[in-house]
Each structure stands twice: as structure tokens, then as C-alpha cells.
Design an enzyme around this catalytic site. Structure first.
Site, short mmCIF file in Angstrom:
data_model
loop_
_atom_site.label_atom_id
_atom_site.label_comp_id
_atom_site.label_asym_id
_atom_site.label_seq_id
_atom_site.Cartn_x
_atom_site.Cartn_y
_atom_site.Cartn_z
CG LEU A 180 -6.87 -14.18 8.03
CD1 LEU A 180 -5.87 -14.54 9.13
CD2 LEU A 180 -8.29 -14.12 8.59
CG HIS A 181 -8.92 -8.34 3.48
ND1 HIS A 181 -9.81 -9.39 3.44
CD2 HIS A 181 -9.63 -7.22 3.20
CE1 HIS A 181 -11.01 -8.92 3.12
NE2 HIS A 181 -10.94 -7.61 2.98
NE ARG A 182 -14.14 -8.26 6.16
CZ ARG A 182 -14.59 -7.38 5.27
NH1 ARG A 182 -14.37 -6.10 5.46
NH2 ARG A 182 -15.26 -7.78 4.21
NE ARG B 34 -5.58 -2.98 7.06
CZ ARG B 34 -6.01 -1.74 6.97
NH1 ARG B 34 -6.35 -1.25 5.80
NH2 ARG B 34 -6.11 -0.99 8.04
CG ASP C 156 -10.65 -11.18 7.02
OD1 ASP C 156 -10.50 -11.25 5.78
OD2 ASP C 156 -9.80 -10.64 7.77
#
Length: 361
Positions: free
Chosen positions: A208-210, A243, A282
């Protein structure tokens, strides 16, 4: 023909590797194609950059612009300033950009203003979500591109609707799959696999990074708790993007079922994916890789620029709907996952098709 090839971030490296290998191959046959590789330095973490060059046998870049981090505007501006200077000192017949990162858009703008033609590999893909920086990068790049190399008929249709002439569109397939298939036999078991007593098919990979998923601490905590609650106590392997790491530290997230790791190399990460029960992600590229490897993929997004992974492949979209996430995990464990196939021309031969076209040009 003198080519300038741009790479800026992890997804780019996997797309330029087969292209460079094919150029080097035809050079041995007497082709006059030459290239310079420009690394913008958009990804500066060694795990996200240098490791991929080594593992994928990509020759060292001719230059690294060392742009580093910053806001969208800062990064775009710095890439344009540094790349303009480079291109003025090293003129090129054709700029080749790949994918949809900031470097792709910024370098395309510079090239066109210096009257250099642009070829875009992975042209025409669209999520139609203007909240995604990548979608803006795609739209701007394709609005000034001269040669469009596409991954699917859906991308071809998007370009036609935008008014791109048919003779500028080249359906060549998915170059990232060239890299996947070439390296599949060399996937490397990461040390954490045995350290955590993992077994093939008995764990789930999470990426997950968005911003829409990871920037809101409460939303990220709820999402992870929902995955934990519906994964039948299987280990959840979570290589953490820089992030995402910031938010995880804010919420002090810990759970015995969730194994947090540093970003993994290409060969290590895809070893995990190939042997997983499923992937929750994502990422755009992982939707493609799981489709080719036949691994169930649950995508935490409301849209995808890779719809063939859903219509043809092994991917399902759940967005931020926790009820839908729960339903798809239930389908997974009850053996009701759909049987996917591989999209047309995702066959490991895309780089060869592109270089054949470049030689004709």
C-alpha cells in the site's frame, strides 16, 4: 538513430531493462541504433533504485540527474531544469519515456520544446481519475507524444478517442512482462521467508502506498485491521513503502499476524508474490504481475488504468469498500476465485517488437 531513454522510479527500471537488452542485441547484428540512459534520480533509495539496476543487469546510467525528493512541482521543475541542460549538451533523435511517473512527463515536455521527438512506452492507459498524479502525467505525456507503444486494445481505443492518428499507434504488448518472464526462474527467496517460517500458498502479501490509502492514519489502521480480521490467521507480509512507513509510525501499528519488512529487491519481492495465497495492493504494476503469474489480486482502488487485469486476469477491484474487501477474502478462502488468463501480447516479446519498429523509423 540516437535514442535517449529516461528512467526515474522503480516501475521504469523494469520497463527499460528488456528494451536496453534488445538494443544491445541488435547492435551486435550491425544495427546503428545507439542510446544514452538518463536516470533522473526521482527514486533515490538504494532499495528502490540501485538494486534494480544490478538485479536486472541494466548498464549503469550515462548520467544521474540526482533530483531527489520534493513536492510534485519541485520535483517536476528540478527534473526539467537538469534534463534540459543535459539534452542541449547531448542532442538526440528520439526520447523514449516509459510509464507514468513525474520523470516521464517532465522529460517529455523538455524534449518537445527542444524539437526532439518523443516515444511513449505504455501509452494510452487511463484511470480517468484526476486525483492521481500519474493520470495527469499520462495525459500530458500522450498529448505531446509522436509514437505511442501500447499494452492493450483498451489503450489503443483511449488514444483513438483522443484523436491520435492510427499510424502513430503501435500495439506491442506489455514490456514489464518481458522482465517478469525473463527473471522468473531467478526469483530469490528473501531471508525473512524462513525466518518467519512461511510456507508456499499460506501467506498474503500486502503493498500500500497511494495517498488515498496511507496518508490518513485512521483509514490505514482500519484497512489493515479489516485485512487481519478476514485472512484466516494467515501471515500478512507487508513490505513498507517509505510514504507508508511515516503513517505506520504515527499510529504505532503492530500485530503478530502482520510482518513488516523493508522494501525488497525485485527478485525477492516477486518470489513472495509467486508463492503467495493472494496479494492485496494499490499498485498498478502488481496488478499486471499477479495476472501473469495467476495469483489472486485484491486492489484497494476505485479505478484502474489496467482494466484487462480485471476483465481477463486475476484481479478484482474493491476500492475502499470494507464489505467488498471482506467478501473477496471470503471468496478466496472458499476457493471461489475467478480463473484468469493472460492478456494478448503479454508474452515476453514486447521489447523485440518495439526495437523492430524503432529500426524502421
Amino acid at each position: 538513430m540516437k535514442l535517449t531513454i529516461i528512467a526515474g522510479a522503480r516501475p521504469n527500471f523494469m520497463k527499460i531493462a528488456p528494451l536496453i537488452h534488445e538494443i544491445l542485441r541488435v547492435q551486435k547484428e550491425g544495427s546503428e541504433l545507439t542510446y544514452k540512459l538518463v536516470h533522473t534520480g526521482q527514486h533515490y533509495d538504494p532499495k528502490l533504485s540501485e538494486t534494480f539496476f544490478k538485479e536486472l543487469s541494466i548498464p549503469a546510467p550515462d548520467v544521474n540527474l540526482e533530483v531527489g525528493s520534493g513536492t510534485q512541482a519541485e520535483q517536476t521543475g528540478n527534473i526539467m531544469i537538469r534534463f534540459e541542460k543535459y539534452l542541449m549538451e547531448n542532442p538526440s533523435d528520439l526520447l523514449i519515456v516509459v510509464g507514468d511517473v513525474t520523470s516521464t512527463m517532465a522529460c517529455s515536455i523538455v524534449a518537445k520544446k527542444l524539437n526532439t521527438k518523443v516515444a511513449h512506452i505504455e501509452a494510452g492507459i487511463r484511470s480517468f481519475d484526476l486525483e492521481m498524479p500519474e493520470e495527469i502525467n499520462r495525459m500530458v505525456t500522450d498529448s505531446i507524444t509522436d509514437y505511442f507503444f501500447t499494452t492493450s486494445e483498451v489503450a489503443n481505443t483511449n488514444l483513438r478517442k483522443a484523436g491520435v492518428p492510427e499510424n502513430q499507434i503501435y500495439f506491442v504488448g506489455n514490456i514489464m512482462i518481458d522482465t517478469l518472464l525473463k527473471n522468473e526462474a531467478m526469483f530469490k527467496k528473501p531471508s525473512m521467508f524462513d525466518e518467519n517460517n512461511l510456507s508456499n500458498g499460506k501467506y498474503i502479501v500486502i503493498t500500500l502506498h497511494r495517498p488515498s490509502n496511507v496518508d490518513d492514519p485512521e483509514k490505514l489502521k482500519n484497512l489493515l485491521n479489516e485485512i487481519v480480521s478476514n485472512s484466516m490467521e494467515l501471515p500478512l507480509i507487508f513490505p513498507v513503502h517509505p510514504r507508508t512507513k511515516v503513517t505506520l509510525e504515527q499510529i504505532k501499528f503492530e500485530h503478530p499476524q502482520v510482518i513488516l519488512t523493508q522494501p525488497l529487491s525485485y527478485l525477492e519481492f516477486n518470489y513472495l508474490v509467486k508463492n503467495a495465497k493472494a496479494v492485496v495492493t494499490d499498485s498498478g504494476g502488481i496488478q499486471e504481475e499477479t495476472t501473469v503469474m495467476g495469483i489472486p489480486c485484491i486492489t484497494m482502488r476505485n479505478n484502474t488504468e489496467r482494466p484487462e487485469t480485471v476483465t481477463v486476469g486475476s484481479n478484482v477491484m474493491v476500492g475502499d469498500n470494507m464489505d467488498l474487501l471482506k467478501k473477496e477474502l471470503k471468496n478466496l478462502f472458499e476457493g471461489n476465485w475467478k480463473k484468469g488468463t493472460i492478456p494478448e501480447l503479454w508474452d515476453g516479446k514486447t521489447a523485440g517488437r518495439i526495437v523492430s519498429i524503432l529500426r524502421e523509423l
